[in-house]
Structure formats: structure tokens, C-alpha cells
Design an enzyme around this catalytic site. Structure first.
Site, PDB file in Angstrom:
ATOM      1  N   ASP A  28       0.822  -1.216   0.000  1.00  8.94           N
ATOM      2  CA  ASP A  28       0.000   0.000   0.000  1.00  8.94           C
ATOM      3  C   ASP A  28       0.855   1.265   0.000  1.00  8.94           C
ATOM      4  O   ASP A  28       1.994   1.252   0.459  1.00  8.94           O
ATOM      5  CB  ASP A  28      -0.923  -0.030   1.241  1.00  8.94           C
ATOM      6  CG  ASP A  28      -2.033   0.998   1.141  1.00  8.94           C
ATOM      7  OD1 ASP A  28      -2.454   1.334   0.012  1.00  8.94           O
ATOM      8  OD2 ASP A  28      -2.482   1.475   2.199  1.00  8.94           O
ATOM      9  N   ASN A  76     -11.018  -2.544  -4.957  1.00  9.51           N
ATOM     10  CA  ASN A  76     -10.289  -1.639  -5.854  1.00  9.51           C
ATOM     11  C   ASN A  76     -11.005  -1.434  -7.198  1.00  9.51           C
ATOM     12  O   ASN A  76     -10.720  -0.477  -7.917  1.00  9.51           O
ATOM     13  CB  ASN A  76      -8.847  -2.120  -6.093  1.00  9.51           C
ATOM     14  CG  ASN A  76      -7.947  -1.960  -4.896  1.00  9.51           C
ATOM     15  OD1 ASN A  76      -7.023  -2.749  -4.678  1.00  9.51           O
ATOM     16  ND2 ASN A  76      -8.174  -0.937  -4.088  1.00  9.51           N
TER      17      ASN A  76
HETATM   18  C1  IPE Z   1      -5.449  -2.693  -0.026  1.00 10.94           C
HETATM   19  O1  IPE Z   1      -5.092  -1.354  -0.233  1.00 10.94           O
HETATM   20  C2  IPE Z   1      -5.437  -3.423  -1.315  1.00 10.94           C
HETATM   21  C3  IPE Z   1      -4.121  -3.556  -1.966  1.00 10.94           C
HETATM   22  C4  IPE Z   1      -2.976  -3.179  -1.482  1.00 10.94           C
HETATM   23  C5  IPE Z   1      -4.146  -4.200  -3.245  1.00 10.94           C
HETATM   24  P1  IPE Z   1      -6.200  -0.236  -0.365  1.00 10.94           P
HETATM   25  O2  IPE Z   1      -5.476   1.057  -0.471  1.00 10.94           O
HETATM   26  O3  IPE Z   1      -7.136  -0.556  -1.446  1.00 10.94           O
HETATM   27  O4  IPE Z   1      -6.969  -0.349   1.028  1.00 10.94           O
HETATM   28  P2  IPE Z   1      -7.812   0.734   1.842  1.00 10.94           P
HETATM   29  O5  IPE Z   1      -8.783   1.342   0.878  1.00 10.94           O
HETATM   30  O6  IPE Z   1      -6.854   1.740   2.348  1.00 10.94           O
HETATM   31  O7  IPE Z   1      -8.444  -0.048   2.926  1.00 10.94           O
HETATM   32  C1  IPE Z   2      -1.672   0.234  -3.306  1.00  9.19           C
HETATM   33  O1  IPE Z   2      -1.448   1.590  -3.312  1.00  9.19           O
HETATM   34  C2  IPE Z   2      -1.931  -0.327  -4.683  1.00  9.19           C
HETATM   35  C3  IPE Z   2      -3.327  -0.737  -4.909  1.00  9.19           C
HETATM   36  C4  IPE Z   2      -4.274  -0.738  -4.004  1.00  9.19           C
HETATM   37  C5  IPE Z   2      -3.674  -1.182  -6.236  1.00  9.19           C
HETATM   38  P1  IPE Z   2      -2.642   2.625  -3.302  1.00  9.19           P
HETATM   39  O2  IPE Z   2      -3.047   2.904  -4.700  1.00  9.19           O
HETATM   40  O3  IPE Z   2      -3.741   2.174  -2.413  1.00  9.19           O
HETATM   41  O4  IPE Z   2      -1.945   3.906  -2.695  1.00  9.19           O
HETATM   42  P2  IPE Z   2      -2.534   4.878  -1.592  1.00  9.19           P
HETATM   43  O5  IPE Z   2      -2.905   4.039  -0.414  1.00  9.19           O
HETATM   44  O6  IPE Z   2      -3.719   5.560  -2.192  1.00  9.19           O
HETATM   45  O7  IPE Z   2      -1.408   5.800  -1.301  1.00  9.19           O
HETATM   46 MG    MG Z   3      -4.107   2.412  -0.442  1.00 10.70          MG
END
Ligand code: IPE
Ligand code: IPE
Ligand code: MG
Length: 255
Positions: A28, A76
Site C-alpha cells: 500500500d 479496488n
Molecule cells: C489494499 O489497499 C489493497 C491492496 C494493497 C491491493 P487499499 O489502499 O485498497 O486499502 P484501503 O482502501 O486503504 O483499505
Molecule cells: C496500493 O497503493 C496499490 C493498490 C491498491 C492497487 P494505493 O493505490 O492504495 O496507494 P494509496 O494508499 O492511495 O497511497
Molecule cells: Mg491504499
């Protein structure tokens, strides 16, 4: 200090006889990492690919048997279309580009998640890479794609109920092992260590059954900055912990 020197110093401190067999990572922080630099979120996802390479290599190097990376959750799909499309094409490109390295390093690629929901190009590329790496035996790299733990548990419940209603299974014989065998992770040991990068301290629908007794490690480091040293530090922290599984500390020590 040189980066490689730091890596080697940390690596040398890891007790190889007490390694987690399976490490699961919630990758993340890509979007925030990019936005802090005034760049588009997609730039963060692209930059995160280098961390995937680095961490896969580091895990294989020290002898981790299973590495699961949470790459795209069921939730997502609710992101803006442009970001979802960019992530899906990045997946195709990355899997294609990394296939020779996976084979060179003897790494098997597997996937957990509802892959039927992936765009065809992504799904086909993934299935092709899984098939072409299926004989590799050094480490298994599991991508969680269009994955959520609740989705997985629902699939398991449906499959078990069907077997019971067809008379193939006696409801009384349902136990932990049977449930585990109905999950997408069938045959894969539960992760002993779960790491989440990016600063949030939540699970976000990842491996809920399998992490029942995992050690959790949360780091503020954004995924595109997560490097070998950070993985080694997480493993060293894991090795400092006393895993009691409900017993007393004295019981565990005298074991
Ligand atoms: C969790 O990250 C999913 C992945 C890393 C693929 P998210 O960024 O989607 O999770 P939330 O929304 O902060 O819970
Ligand atoms: C994780 O990084 C990747 C996916 C969930 C696909 P994020 O895209 O959630 O990045 P932040 O949390 O918004 O910084
Ligand atoms: Mg995220």
C-alpha cells in the site's frame, strides 16, 4: 553506508532456521507516494514494480517458500476507471516482462482471486505465466488479484454446502482442514508474517482466515520505497517475537 552493505549486514542477522515459510504483503501507499511528489497516482503504481522485483528477489534469496502480494482487491474495482485500466495494463506488461526472470530464478507464479473478473488480456497473460512457471520450485509467488477474503470465504461456504446437499459430505465432519482446502490458498501454508506498507493499520479484506495467527507488521514506508532492507528488518522483528498460540510464555520457552 552502501545499500548492499546494509542489506548484507541485516541479512546476516536473520536466523535461517526460524524463517517464516510464508510472508504476505499488503503493498500500500503507491498513490500517496506519487502525489507527495506532485505526480499522478499511476506513477506510484509503475514505481511499485521495482519494489515487487526487489522483494521477490530478497525473499527467494533467503529461502522464503511462499510470498503473497496483495496487488488488487475486490474493492479496488470501485476506483476511477482510468486508474483501474492503468493497473490492469501495468499487470499485463509486468507479468510479460518478468516471466524470464521468474524462470531464471526458479520461481513459480500463482494467483488467488476472482480472475474471471479480470480483463481478458490480463487474465490470459497471467494464466500463461502461471503455466510457464508451474515447474519452478525455489519459491512460490502468489498474486492476490481481484481478491478479497470475504469473497473467498463465500466461495468456500458455497462449495461446502453443495457437497453437503449432494450427500458427498457429512456436515459433522467439517473441520479447519476441510475449510482451508476450500479456500483459494488450498495447499499453501498460512502466512506466519503479514506486512502492510503505507502507514495504515488495517487488513482491508486480505486473507482473514489465513492470518488468524500471523504476526502483523505495519510500516509507514510507502510501497515504492520498500526495499530489501525493509523486508529483512520486518523478518528480524518477527524473529524477536514470542509466538505463544494461547499458551504461557513459560510453556513456550520450555518447549
Ligand atoms: C489494499 O489497499 C489493497 C491492496 C494493497 C491491493 P487499499 O489502499 O485498497 O486499502 P484501503 O482502501 O486503504 O483499505
Ligand atoms: C496500493 O497503493 C496499490 C493498490 C491498491 C492497487 P494505493 O493505490 O492504495 O496507494 P494509496 O494508499 O492511495 O497511497
Ligand atoms: Mg491504499
Amino acid at each position: 553506508m552502501e545499500k548492499e552493505v546494509t542489506d548484507d549486514i541485516l541479512k546476516a542477522q536473520i536466523a535461517l532456521n526460524r524463517l517464516p515459510k510464508h510472508i504476505a504483503i499488503i503493498m500500500d501507499g503507491n498513490g500517496r507516494w506519487a502525489q507527495i511528489q506532485g505526480k499522478a497516482r499511476v506513477f506510484g503504481h509503475q514505481s511499485g514494480v521495482q519494489s515487487v522485483r526487489d522483494i521477490t528477489e530478497a525473499a527467494a534469496e533467503i529461502g522464503i517458500e511462499y510470498l503473497t502480494l496483495y496487488a488488487f482487491s475486490t474493492e479496488n474495482w470501485n476506483r476511477p476507471n482510468d486508474e483501474v485500466n492503468a493497473l490492469m495494463s501495468l499487470l499485463v506488461k509486468t507479468i510479460q516482462a518478468e516471466l524470464p526472470t521468474l524462470n531464471k530464478n526458479n520461481i513459480r507464479l500463482q494467483c488467488i482471486g476472482d480472475i474471471e473478473t479480470l480483463p481478458e488480456a490480463t487474465r490470459l497473460e497471467l494464466l500463461d505465466a502461471m503455466e510457464k512457471t508451474s515447474h519452478n520450485s525455489r519459491m512460490t509467488l502468489i498474486l492476490a488479484l481481484s481478491y478479497s477474503a470475504k469473497w473467498e470465504i463465500i466461495q468456500a461456504v458455497k462449495s461446502i454446502s453443495e457437497k453437503v446437499s449432494k450427500g458427498l459430505l457429512d456436515a459433522d465432519s467439517i473441520d479447519e482442514a476441510l475449510v482451508a482446502d476450500e479456500l483459494a490458498t488450498k495447499g499453501i501454508p498460512d502466512p506466519e508474517l503479514m506486512i502492510r506498507t503505507g502507514g495504515e493499520t488495517r487488513i482491508s479484506n486480505f486473507l482473514l482466515w489465513q492470518i488468524a495467527y500471523a504476526e502483523l507488521c505495519f510500516t509507514k514506508v510507502f510501497w515504492p520505497d520498500f526495499r530489501k532492507k525493509d523486508l529483512f528488518e520486518a523478518i528480524l522483528d518477527f524473529q524477536q517475537r514470542q509466538r505463544r498460540f494461547g499458551k504461557t510464555g513459560e510453556q513456550v520457552e520450555s518447549f
